[in-house]
Scaffold this motif. Structure first.
Motif, PDB file in Angstrom:
ATOM      1  N   LYS A  18       0.841  -1.185   0.000  1.00 49.54           N
ATOM      2  CA  LYS A  18       0.000   0.000   0.000  1.00 49.54           C
ATOM      3  C   LYS A  18       0.881   1.241   0.000  1.00 49.54           C
ATOM      4  N   LYS A  19       0.265   2.349  -0.315  1.00 52.57           N
ATOM      5  CA  LYS A  19       0.966   3.620  -0.205  1.00 52.57           C
ATOM      6  C   LYS A  19       0.968   4.044   1.259  1.00 52.57           C
ATOM      7  N   SER A  20       1.829   4.985   1.604  1.00 53.74           N
ATOM      8  CA  SER A  20       1.981   5.349   3.015  1.00 53.74           C
ATOM      9  C   SER A  20       0.748   6.043   3.590  1.00 53.74           C
ATOM     10  N   ASP A  21      -0.057   6.666   2.755  1.00 54.39           N
ATOM     11  CA  ASP A  21      -1.220   7.376   3.269  1.00 54.39           C
ATOM     12  C   ASP A  21      -2.524   6.598   3.092  1.00 54.39           C
ATOM     13  N   GLU A  22      -2.432   5.279   2.844  1.00 60.82           N
ATOM     14  CA  GLU A  22      -3.628   4.458   2.629  1.00 60.82           C
ATOM     15  C   GLU A  22      -3.809   3.448   3.753  1.00 60.82           C
ATOM     16  N   GLU A  23      -5.039   2.957   3.851  1.00 60.42           N
ATOM     17  CA  GLU A  23      -5.326   1.823   4.719  1.00 60.42           C
ATOM     18  C   GLU A  23      -5.972   0.758   3.864  1.00 60.42           C
ATOM     19  N   ILE A  24      -5.639  -0.486   4.130  1.00 67.77           N
ATOM     20  CA  ILE A  24      -6.171  -1.602   3.347  1.00 67.77           C
ATOM     21  C   ILE A  24      -7.018  -2.474   4.263  1.00 67.77           C
ATOM     22  N   TYR A  25      -8.173  -2.838   3.778  1.00 68.07           N
ATOM     23  CA  TYR A  25      -9.060  -3.746   4.496  1.00 68.07           C
ATOM     24  C   TYR A  25      -9.193  -5.015   3.673  1.00 68.07           C
ATOM     25  N   ILE A  26      -8.937  -6.145   4.290  1.00 69.37           N
ATOM     26  CA  ILE A  26      -9.071  -7.434   3.623  1.00 69.37           C
ATOM     27  C   ILE A  26     -10.388  -8.035   4.051  1.00 69.37           C
ATOM     28  N   ILE A  27     -11.235  -8.292   3.079  1.00 67.38           N
ATOM     29  CA  ILE A  27     -12.560  -8.842   3.353  1.00 67.38           C
ATOM     30  C   ILE A  27     -12.535 -10.319   2.989  1.00 67.38           C
ATOM     31  N   GLU A  28     -12.819 -11.141   3.966  1.00 67.91           N
ATOM     32  CA  GLU A  28     -12.880 -12.578   3.729  1.00 67.91           C
ATOM     33  C   GLU A  28     -14.329 -13.016   3.847  1.00 67.91           C
ATOM     34  N   TYR A  29     -14.750 -13.814   2.902  1.00 68.26           N
ATOM     35  CA  TYR A  29     -16.102 -14.341   2.928  1.00 68.26           C
ATOM     36  C   TYR A  29     -16.144 -15.581   3.807  1.00 68.26           C
ATOM     37  N   GLU A  30     -17.315 -15.861   4.337  1.00 70.78           N
ATOM     38  CA  GLU A  30     -17.459 -16.950   5.285  1.00 70.78           C
ATOM     39  C   GLU A  30     -17.064 -18.299   4.686  1.00 70.78           C
ATOM     40  N   ASP A  31     -17.358 -18.510   3.411  1.00 73.24           N
ATOM     41  CA  ASP A  31     -17.027 -19.782   2.807  1.00 73.24           C
ATOM     42  C   ASP A  31     -15.535 -19.916   2.458  1.00 73.24           C
ATOM     43  N   SER A  32     -14.748 -18.819   2.524  1.00 72.43           N
ATOM     44  CA  SER A  32     -13.325 -18.898   2.231  1.00 72.43           C
ATOM     45  C   SER A  32     -12.474 -19.041   3.483  1.00 72.43           C
ATOM     46  N   ILE A  33     -13.074 -18.932   4.650  1.00 77.41           N
ATOM     47  CA  ILE A  33     -12.343 -19.043   5.908  1.00 77.41           C
ATOM     48  C   ILE A  33     -12.294 -20.504   6.323  1.00 77.41           C
ATOM     49  N   LYS A  34     -11.098 -20.960   6.651  1.00 77.48           N
ATOM     50  CA  LYS A  34     -10.934 -22.356   7.089  1.00 77.48           C
ATOM     51  C   LYS A  34     -11.285 -22.422   8.566  1.00 77.48           C
ATOM     52  N   THR A  35     -12.127 -23.378   8.913  1.00 78.24           N
ATOM     53  CA  THR A  35     -12.519 -23.546  10.312  1.00 78.24           C
ATOM     54  C   THR A  35     -12.217 -24.967  10.747  1.00 78.24           C
ATOM     55  N   ASN A  36     -11.964 -25.117  12.024  1.00 81.46           N
ATOM     56  CA  ASN A  36     -11.733 -26.443  12.611  1.00 81.46           C
ATOM     57  C   ASN A  36     -12.977 -26.823  13.389  1.00 81.46           C
ATOM     58  N   ASP A  37     -13.885 -27.469  12.748  1.00 82.68           N
ATOM     59  CA  ASP A  37     -15.133 -27.902  13.416  1.00 82.68           C
ATOM     60  C   ASP A  37     -14.917 -29.300  13.955  1.00 82.68           C
ATOM     61  N   LYS A  38     -14.814 -29.412  15.271  1.00 81.38           N
ATOM     62  CA  LYS A  38     -14.682 -30.719  15.901  1.00 81.38           C
ATOM     63  C   LYS A  38     -15.966 -30.973  16.684  1.00 81.38           C
TER      64      LYS A  38
END
Length: 110
Positions: A89-109
Motif C-alpha cells: 500500500k501507499k503510506s497514506d492508505e489503509e487496506i481492508y481485507i474482506i474474507e467471505y465466510e465460505d473462504s475461511i478455514k474452520t476447525n469444526d470438531k
C-alpha cells in the motif's frame, strides 16, 4: 514312445534345425537380454512421451510468464501486481481485507 518317436515328428525336425535354433536364440537374446532390447526401447519410448508432455506444459507456462512480464514492464502494472499479490500500500492508505465466510478455514470438531 521315446526319443525315436519324438524325432520323427515334423515340428521337432523344424525346431532342431541348427539355423532355426540360432535364429530363435538370437530373437530371445535381442528381445530380453541385450542392452538394446525391445523392452528397454519400449520403456525409453514411454519416457520420451512423458517428457514431450512436460515440454508442452512448460512451454505454455513460459508463454504465460512472458505475458505477465510484459504487463509488469510499466509502473502501473507493477503497482497493480504489488497491491494484489503482496498487499502493498501507499503510506497514506489503509487496506481492508474482506474474507467471505465460505473462504475461511474452520476447525469444526464435533
Amino acid at each position: 514312445m521315446g526319443l525315436k518317436s519324438l524325432k520323427n515328428k515334423k515340428w521337432f525336425k523344424i525346431i532342431s534345425n541348427k539355423y532355426v535354433l540360432i535364429l530363435l536364440i538370437f530373437v530371445i537374446w535381442m528381445f530380453w537380454f541385450d542392452g538394446n532390447s525391445w523392452l528397454i526401447h519400449n520403456e525409453l519410448n514411454g519416457d520420451i512421451d512423458k517428457l514431450k508432455g512436460n515440454q508442452e506444459h512448460f512451454e505454455t507456462k513460459i508463454r504465460e510468464d512472458q505475458a505477465q512480464i510484459k504487463k509488469l514492464e510499466d509502473s502501473a502494472g507493477m503497482e497493480r501486481f504489488a497491491r494484489e499479490e503482496y498487499l502493498m500500500k501507499k503510506s497514506d492508505e489503509e487496506i481492508y481485507i474482506i474474507e467471505y465466510e465460505d473462504s475461511i478455514k474452520t476447525n469444526d470438531k464435533e
